[in-house]
Write an enzyme that holds these catalytic residues in place. Sequence first.
Site, short mmCIF file in Angstrom:
data_model
loop_
_atom_site.label_atom_id
_atom_site.label_comp_id
_atom_site.label_asym_id
_atom_site.label_seq_id
_atom_site.Cartn_x
_atom_site.Cartn_y
_atom_site.Cartn_z
NE ARG A 107 28.93 -4.05 39.10
CZ ARG A 107 28.71 -2.87 39.83
NH1 ARG A 107 28.48 -1.64 38.92
NH2 ARG A 107 28.97 -2.45 40.98
CE LYS A 129 35.42 -20.80 23.70
NZ LYS A 129 36.17 -22.33 23.68
CD GLU A 171 43.37 -22.63 14.90
OE1 GLU A 171 42.47 -23.16 14.81
OE2 GLU A 171 44.39 -22.48 16.08
CE LYS A 213 35.68 -19.16 16.69
NZ LYS A 213 37.00 -18.64 17.42
CD GLU A 223 33.90 -24.92 23.71
OE1 GLU A 223 34.36 -23.65 23.49
OE2 GLU A 223 34.60 -25.95 23.76
NE ARG A 227 32.93 -21.17 20.56
CZ ARG A 227 32.88 -19.87 20.91
NH1 ARG A 227 31.62 -19.17 21.32
NH2 ARG A 227 33.82 -18.95 20.90
CG ASN A 231 38.25 -27.64 21.47
OD1 ASN A 231 39.06 -26.67 21.37
ND2 ASN A 231 37.22 -27.96 22.36
CG HIS A 234 42.88 -26.84 19.09
ND1 HIS A 234 42.67 -27.03 17.80
CD2 HIS A 234 43.40 -25.48 19.44
CE1 HIS A 234 42.96 -25.84 16.97
NE2 HIS A 234 43.23 -24.85 18.07
CG HIS A 238 45.83 -26.75 23.66
ND1 HIS A 238 44.40 -26.96 23.79
CD2 HIS A 238 46.06 -25.81 23.13
CE1 HIS A 238 43.84 -25.89 23.19
NE2 HIS A 238 44.63 -25.29 22.54
CG HIS A 248 47.81 -22.35 18.56
ND1 HIS A 248 47.48 -23.35 19.62
CD2 HIS A 248 46.57 -22.10 17.90
CE1 HIS A 248 45.88 -23.58 19.71
NE2 HIS A 248 45.60 -22.96 18.49
#
Length: 343
Positions: A107, A129, A171, A213, A223, A227, A231, A234, A238, A248
């Site tokens: 947990r 994340k 990035e 960031k 988000e 946030r 993207n 992206h 993607h 990427h």
Amino acid sequence: MELTVSFANKDVLFMFDSSVGELSRWSKKQQLVILTDENVLRHHAPVIDHYPHITIPPGESEKSWETIARLTERLIEMGADRNTLLVGMGGGAITDITGFLASTYMRGINFGFVPTTLLAMVDAAIGGKNGINVGLYKNMLGTIRQPELILYDYSLLKTLPEAEWSNAFAEVIKYACLFDKELFTELEQNSVDAYRENGAALAALIHRCVMRKNKVVLADEFERHERKLLNFGHTAGHALEKLYDLSHGQAVAIGMLIACRLSEKYAGLSPNVTKRVEHLLKIYQLPVEIRYDKAMMMNLIKSDKKSNNGKIAYILLNKIGKANIFEITIDMIAEVIVHNELS
Ligand SMILES: NC(=O)c1ccc[n+]([C@@H]2O[C@H](COP(=O)([O-])OP(=O)(O)OC[C@H]3O[C@@H](n4cnc5c(N)ncnc54)[C@H](O)[C@@H]3O)[C@@H](O)[C@H]2O)c1
Ligand SMILES: [Zn+2]
């Protein structure tokens, strides 16, 4: 230099300009287990061998349920418990796997990161994340949970392959476009080699990106709004990454250019900025054009998780350093994609 940043549920210790040896501060007090990949181990065995460690093959394919199951068994065998600190030492694949594993093992146990790619240093290790993939679906399972510490040892980057530097700069360029006009100019006056040869400039660049960031994540850790700006590039990126054999960073580079062209049309961006972004991508050895299949691209963009009642939340630039979330229709996107269709 050490800095504690307080997120919603955790104070994270950022150790800039540090050394892997500093991990002994933790290993003296508790069981510390390093999770790394074969490439990182091959290049940095002397520092890793110092601690109990688990090594997995490199690459995105390890961000899987099967790996998590296997690693859970390894942790049980090693007697890992609530008091164990799991330290992911590697690129973004390792930091994601580490964060996910540690968030679910018993947990949730404490974890830390020693990022070894520039991308993990400026992006993947920050923000809490932690995702794994399910088949072709990227980051379908994940948690938002912050590490105890992120340790920056810049000497680890000496062994990083050329292509990985460029990937990370996609990035870095993204941060400059979104938030930092000054950084944009600095990047225009430099190159991958210039940063590689100038340790102080590289350290300052990493610190600056981390703080950028962090600022966004602090404002909106879960988000809901700001946030999402991260993207930028992206959405189309993607789609391209799924369809073609692109890294990427390469996919995001093209994605940012598509976003710039959409921004010219719908957010008042000067075409001159698109030219500057294109030039910057070239300096950092990133692609600026690619032949893509418009119909397939549009299908993937439509199914993007950010799509909402026929509209897509697209991150567009107003100018360098200022971006916003725009709700635009598929038709509005198709109009721009059509102009750039090269196949
Ligand atoms: N959680 C987040 O917020 C977030 C953000 C961005 C990216 N990511 C994830 O990060 C991953 C990409 O990260 P990445 O580009 O670091 O990939 P990666 O972890 O696959 O590393 C790239 C390659 O470099 C090798 N490598 C790592 N460090 C090295 C070193 N010091 N010397 C030599 N080789 C080294 C690795 O073995 C691998 O082959 C993706 O899975 C992406 O989803 C996560
Ligand atoms: Zn990215």
